[in-house]
Write an enzyme that holds these catalytic residues in place. Structure first.
Site, PDB file in Angstrom:
ATOM      1  N   CYS A 187       0.824  -1.201   0.000  1.00  0.00           N
ATOM      2  CA  CYS A 187       0.000   0.000   0.000  1.00  0.00           C
ATOM      3  C   CYS A 187       0.872   1.270   0.000  1.00  0.00           C
ATOM      4  O   CYS A 187       1.540   1.540  -0.984  1.00  0.00           O
ATOM      5  CB  CYS A 187      -0.989  -0.038   1.169  1.00  0.00           C
ATOM      6  N   SER A 225       0.531 -14.472  38.135  1.00  0.00           N
ATOM      7  CA  SER A 225      -0.762 -13.800  38.282  1.00  0.00           C
ATOM      8  C   SER A 225      -1.919 -14.761  38.067  1.00  0.00           C
ATOM      9  O   SER A 225      -3.068 -14.402  38.252  1.00  0.00           O
ATOM     10  CB  SER A 225      -0.861 -12.678  37.253  1.00  0.00           C
ATOM     11  N   GLY A 226      -1.603 -15.978  37.627  1.00  0.00           N
ATOM     12  CA  GLY A 226      -2.672 -16.902  37.268  1.00  0.00           C
ATOM     13  C   GLY A 226      -2.989 -16.815  35.783  1.00  0.00           C
ATOM     14  O   GLY A 226      -3.688 -17.645  35.235  1.00  0.00           O
ATOM     15  N   GLY A 227      -2.471 -15.793  35.116  1.00  0.00           N
ATOM     16  CA  GLY A 227      -2.738 -15.599  33.694  1.00  0.00           C
ATOM     17  C   GLY A 227      -1.779 -16.388  32.806  1.00  0.00           C
ATOM     18  O   GLY A 227      -0.846 -17.027  33.283  1.00  0.00           O
ATOM     19  N   VAL A 228      -2.039 -16.303  31.496  1.00  0.00           N
ATOM     20  CA  VAL A 228      -1.277 -17.102  30.532  1.00  0.00           C
ATOM     21  C   VAL A 228       0.194 -16.679  30.485  1.00  0.00           C
ATOM     22  O   VAL A 228       1.096 -17.528  30.555  1.00  0.00           O
ATOM     23  CB  VAL A 228      -1.860 -16.911  29.097  1.00  0.00           C
ATOM     24  N   ASP A 229       0.444 -15.375  30.395  1.00  0.00           N
ATOM     25  CA  ASP A 229       1.815 -14.931  30.138  1.00  0.00           C
ATOM     26  C   ASP A 229       2.776 -15.291  31.275  1.00  0.00           C
ATOM     27  O   ASP A 229       3.830 -15.880  31.040  1.00  0.00           O
ATOM     28  CB  ASP A 229       1.861 -13.412  29.894  1.00  0.00           C
ATOM     29  N   HIS A 272      -3.668  -5.248   0.639  1.00  0.00           N
ATOM     30  CA  HIS A 272      -3.109  -5.679   1.928  1.00  0.00           C
ATOM     31  C   HIS A 272      -3.122  -7.205   2.064  1.00  0.00           C
ATOM     32  O   HIS A 272      -4.160  -7.775   2.392  1.00  0.00           O
ATOM     33  CB  HIS A 272      -3.917  -5.055   3.071  1.00  0.00           C
ATOM     34  N   GLU A 286      -1.884  -8.906   4.361  1.00  0.00           N
ATOM     35  CA  GLU A 286      -1.922  -9.306   5.776  1.00  0.00           C
ATOM     36  C   GLU A 286      -3.342  -9.420   6.313  1.00  0.00           C
ATOM     37  O   GLU A 286      -3.563  -9.978   7.383  1.00  0.00           O
ATOM     38  CB  GLU A 286      -1.110  -8.306   6.622  1.00  0.00           C
TER      39      GLU A 286
END
Ligand code: XMP
Length: 510
Positions: free
Chosen positions: A79, A221-225, A167, A169
């Site tokens: 683009c 934290s209990g989260g994924v990361d 585009h 993507e």
């Protein structure tokens, strides 16, 4: 990294998508702002120029020096990128007579060209531009058009330089991934070896080398990361990783115990610290949202710091920072940054801690973190978890926070979330939760008048939390959930459903 693609960002809303599409081909890619490109280009085997909200004809548009790239490395302009390649090499870019947004179809494709191999006449592409390339630069070979755009794709003779007006993507460009693969693999010769397993293997080796026998602390934290970061470190340094999981008293119902159990099951060296009382005491009587956030952040650091000091000889602090948190973005409006990310769970530790920082996930997008977690055999109940804010229920209880309010909201939230799971809706929703509102309303139960709390349920669809739309949950589900909440949770007599999108609303109410 020697097998690497450089994406020069001109401020397009799709730049991160380019990087993700490239990575889906198992090729590593990095985004850099056009006005602060890497000094050393030797590790990049190909370069992609992104789109942009600017017109190349405007004086304040991005006009970077490409002399070290064009003609020297495989180069693809998308683009604005394609217009830039034309404009500064003798072509003519002008406003289009018809603005072209949305779907279009390619014609005059040259199937003999490696770049277009596998694409067919009529292939659907996604356009979003108001300028157009009226005349290609000298030495350009025309490759494809659409109904409204003559020069939809071209290459420069004698160079590995390509330009496309559409585009690739964006998912609506049906053969977009194929086209990127043609450019990166057939033309640039990149190998497709950026896989979760390869990432795990090299990351573990790098972590071992970097950390040696020093000790690392990490706040879970209990989260994924943070969980995936912990698993990678655990594989690399075993018991030298000391994880700390703080109960701030604002977690979901039974979450502290159940997540702690899960972590222990995964073999992690984790200490659960129940600091609920300390947080509630510090929050007592405070109802201003920002002050509440600040208090929760401050007490978290105090508790974390106390615990970290108990780990003798800790030299490193590990964080679950991921790639989108670190991308230096180009602002379309001329401001400092288009993406404002102000939420961090473990940030700004006091200087005196003097810990070195290690961030095992800093190269990954969220979907890649999940893929890595999967290949590490982590449980779906951790990997598929909805995001949950660091300040927890503290920013979902409007007004001041008391133990009683926390307990009411925990019950409401549990009914809502368990219901989503039972109805097979949990994985269709990006994030869900309940808010306890600071209003009482009149109701009637049996023959009795009630004057009790009102709760709001919120469920949103999103990809990154920056924008979000409310989810059209089935009426039957909402009806059943509302009944369950009002019948089972003492102190609540009214349930409402939040139908605001972000923007203008935010996901959390505070
Ligand atoms: P908002 O409310 O800003 O939330 O639309 C966007 C996303 O960020 C989460 N959030 C936080 N996450 N610490 C976090 O770790 C925080 O202080 C915080 N505040 C909001 C929110 O849950 C949503 O996913």
């Amino acid at each position: 990294m020697q097998n690497n693609v450089l994406i020069l960002d001109f401020g397009s809303q799709y730049t991160q998508l380019i990087a993700r599409r490239v990575r889906e081909l198992n090729i590593y890619s990095e985004i850099k702002p056009y006005n602060n490109p890497p000094k050393d280009l030797s590790s990049y085997k190909a370069v992609i120029l992104s789109g942009s909200p600017f017109s190349v004809r405007s004086d304040d548009a991005p006009h970077p020096d490409l002399s070290e790239i064009k003609g020297k490395k495989p180069l693809l302009g998308i683009c604005y990128g394609a217009q830039y390649l034309s404009h500064f090499n003798g072509g003519n870019v002008a406003p289009s007579a018809t603005r072209e947004y949305g779907r279009a179809n390619l014609s005059y494709i040259k199937p003999s060209e490696d770049f277009l191999s596998g694409l067919e006449e009529g292939s659907q592409v996604w356009m979003s531009h108001s300028d157009t390339i009226k005349q290609l630069p000298e030495g350009a070979v025309h490759l494809a058009s659409t109904q409204d755009v003559e020069n939809a794709a071209f290459r420069i003779e004698g160079e590995e330089t390509y330009g496309i007006q559409f585009h690739p993507e964006v998912y609506h460009t049906t053969d977009g991934t194929k086209l990127l693969e043609n450019f990166l693999v057939k033309i640039a010769g990149l190998s497709q070896d950026w896989t979760p397993d390869a990432f795990i293997e090299t990351t573990i080796a790098e972590l071992k080398e970097k950390i040696g026998d020093e000790k690392v602390i990490l706040g879970l934290s209990g989260g994924v990361d943070s969980s995936v970061a912990a698993m990678l470190l655990h594989k690399a340094i075993g018991s030298h990783l000391h994880c700390i999981f703080v109960n701030n008293g604002l977690l979901r119902k039974n979450e502290f115990e159940s997540v702690l159990d899960q972590y222990k099951h995964m073999g992690l060296n984790v200490k659960g610290v129940d600091a609920s009382a300390r947080f509630l005491e510090a929050l007592k009587g405070e109802s201003d949202p920002e002050t509440k956030r600040k208090i929760i952040g401050r007490v978290f650091i105090e508790v974390f710091d106390d615990e970290a000091h108990k780990v003798e000889n800790a030299k490193w602090l590990a964080q679950g920072t991921i790639y989108p948190d670190r991308i230096e973005s180009v602002s379309a409006s001329g401001g400092p940054s288009a993406v404002i990310k102000s939420h961090h769970n473990v940030g700004g530790l006091p200087d005196y801690m003097k810990l070195k920082i290690v961030e095992p996930l800093h190269l990954l997008f969220k979907d890649e973190v999940r893929r890595v977690g999967k290949n590490l055999d982590m449980d779906e109940s951790i990997l598929g978890r909805h995001p949950f804010p660091g300040p927890g229920l503290g920013i979902r209880i409007l007004g001041d926070i008391t133990a009683e309010k926390v307990s009411i909201l925990q019950e409401v939230d549990a009914i809502f979330i368990d219901g989503l799971k039972k109805w097979g809706l949990y994985d269709k929703v990006w994030q869900a939760g309940a808010m306890l509102l600071p209003v009482n309303s009149v109701g009637v139960m049996g023959d009795e008048r009630t004057y009790e709390k009102c709760v709001a349920l919120r469920a949103v669809e999103s990809t990154d939390g920056m924008t979000a739309d409310w989810v059209n949950l089935p009426y039957e589900f909402l009806q059943k959930t509302s009944n369950d909440i009002i019948n089972k949770v003492k102190g609540v007599n009214r349930v409402v459903y939040d139908i605001s999108s972000k923007p203008p609303a935010t996901i959390e109410w505070e």
